[in-house]
Design a protein around this motif. Structure first.
Motif, mmCIF file in Angstrom:
data_model
loop_
_atom_site.group_PDB
_atom_site.id
_atom_site.type_symbol
_atom_site.label_atom_id
_atom_site.label_comp_id
_atom_site.label_asym_id
_atom_site.label_seq_id
_atom_site.Cartn_x
_atom_site.Cartn_y
_atom_site.Cartn_z
ATOM 1 N N THR A 1 0.832 -1.206 0.000
ATOM 2 C CA THR A 1 0.000 0.000 0.000
ATOM 3 C C THR A 1 0.863 1.250 0.000
ATOM 4 N N ASP A 2 1.881 1.282 0.864
ATOM 5 C CA ASP A 2 2.777 2.441 0.918
ATOM 6 C C ASP A 2 3.508 2.631 -0.402
ATOM 7 N N VAL A 3 4.027 1.537 -0.957
ATOM 8 C CA VAL A 3 4.777 1.631 -2.210
ATOM 9 C C VAL A 3 3.868 2.091 -3.343
ATOM 10 N N GLN A 4 2.658 1.580 -3.378
ATOM 11 C CA GLN A 4 1.714 2.014 -4.406
ATOM 12 C C GLN A 4 1.403 3.499 -4.280
ATOM 13 N N ARG A 5 1.223 3.965 -3.057
ATOM 14 C CA ARG A 5 0.877 5.377 -2.861
ATOM 15 C C ARG A 5 2.010 6.307 -3.253
ATOM 16 N N PHE A 6 3.251 5.978 -2.830
ATOM 17 C CA PHE A 6 4.313 6.915 -3.211
ATOM 18 C C PHE A 6 4.647 6.789 -4.692
ATOM 19 N N SER A 7 4.416 5.625 -5.287
ATOM 20 C CA SER A 7 4.611 5.475 -6.730
ATOM 21 C C SER A 7 3.584 6.296 -7.497
ATOM 22 N N GLN A 8 2.334 6.237 -7.064
ATOM 23 C CA GLN A 8 1.280 7.019 -7.718
ATOM 24 C C GLN A 8 1.503 8.514 -7.508
ATOM 25 N N GLY A 9 1.950 8.881 -6.321
ATOM 26 C CA GLY A 9 2.234 10.288 -6.052
ATOM 27 C C GLY A 9 3.362 10.804 -6.926
ATOM 28 N N LEU A 10 4.402 9.992 -7.093
ATOM 29 C CA LEU A 10 5.512 10.383 -7.966
ATOM 30 C C LEU A 10 5.030 10.501 -9.411
ATOM 31 N N THR A 11 4.183 9.592 -9.852
ATOM 32 C CA THR A 11 3.646 9.654 -11.213
ATOM 33 C C THR A 11 2.853 10.942 -11.422
ATOM 34 N N GLN A 12 2.050 11.318 -10.435
ATOM 35 C CA GLN A 12 1.299 12.577 -10.517
ATOM 36 C C GLN A 12 2.245 13.766 -10.632
ATOM 37 N N PHE A 13 3.291 13.751 -9.815
ATOM 38 C CA PHE A 13 4.266 14.839 -9.835
ATOM 39 C C PHE A 13 4.982 14.896 -11.178
ATOM 40 N N GLU A 14 5.303 13.734 -11.737
ATOM 41 C CA GLU A 14 5.974 13.683 -13.042
ATOM 42 C C GLU A 14 5.102 14.280 -14.135
ATOM 43 N N LYS A 15 3.809 14.028 -14.058
ATOM 44 C CA LYS A 15 2.899 14.575 -15.068
ATOM 45 C C LYS A 15 2.807 16.096 -14.959
ATOM 46 N N ALA A 16 2.831 16.606 -13.733
ATOM 47 C CA ALA A 16 2.749 18.048 -13.522
ATOM 48 C C ALA A 16 4.082 18.742 -13.794
ATOM 49 N N GLU A 17 5.177 18.078 -13.432
ATOM 50 C CA GLU A 17 6.523 18.654 -13.578
ATOM 51 C C GLU A 17 7.457 17.596 -14.174
#
Length: 201
Positions: A79-95
């Motif tokens: 769960t933790d790994v999925q969340r920080f992976s998804q958060g990083l993906t969101q950040f990559e899309k924005a920046e």
């Protein structure tokens, strides 16, 4: 008698807009980071899922997300790994440019079961750049101590199965390897992305 609102001069409107934009884009100084000066992190040499040796210094110049867990974890770790992976993906899309400078790293605390092959399969389920690392029990114990992570083996169940007790912290490190902040995995991917936007520059 009602007073009519006086129109603002164009230069004042432009200045107000610029100041508002600057306020939105401002980031706190790294000197004020929550983990600034903490004795967390340091050199290591561990084996990656690719079978090669990975050193902490290999990631110099990159922002680093570091998480300690184990692949047989039934709930918290994935769960933790999925969340920080998804958060990083969101950040990559924005920046995109800044996002490319963030390297996510998963380090097992269960080297007896988490071979390079097992770790490689585990991380492949999450972020495409997530690196999975393992090592000897002595290496893992040393690196966990360096990163301020607690872990211990739980009781054995049927068939020799066991869980691992461990602290679940998602660390963010600066390009020079210094600790910056703890990413709020318990709050979800949006919170992770927001915290990355707060510090990564």
């Amino acid at each position: 008698m009602k007073r009519r609102a006086m129109p603002l001069p164009r230069t004042l409107i432009a200045l107000s807009a610029a100041l508002a934009l600057a306020a939105c884009d401002s980031q706190p100084a790294l000197e004020t980071a929550p983990l600034r000066g903490a004795a967390i992190g340091g050199p290591f040499a561990l084996t990656g899922g690719d079978g090669k040796v990975h050193r902490w210094a290999d990631y110099d110049g990159k922002w680093r997300i570091v998480y300690f867990g184990y692949t047989y974890c039934p709930d918290i770790c994935p769960t933790d790994v999925q969340r920080f992976s998804q958060g990083l993906t969101q950040f990559e899309k924005a920046e995109p440019e800044l996002g490319a400078q963030v390297q996510p790293i998963f380090i097992t605390i269960d080297p007896a079961r988490d071979t390079p092959e097992v770790v490689a399969e585990f991380v492949s389920n999450f972020h495409p750049r997530l690196v999975g690392l393992t090592g000897t029990p002595e290496q893992i114990e040393a690196v966990a101590k360096t990163f301020g992570v607690f872990f211990s083996r739980g009781r054995e169940g049927e068939g020799g199965a066991y869980d691992m007790n461990h602290s679940n912290v998602v660390y963010l490190f600066a390009p020079d390897g210094s600790p910056v902040a703890i990413l709020p995995a318990n709050e979800g991917a949006d919170a992770i992305a927001a915290e990355l936007a707060r510090w990564v520059r």
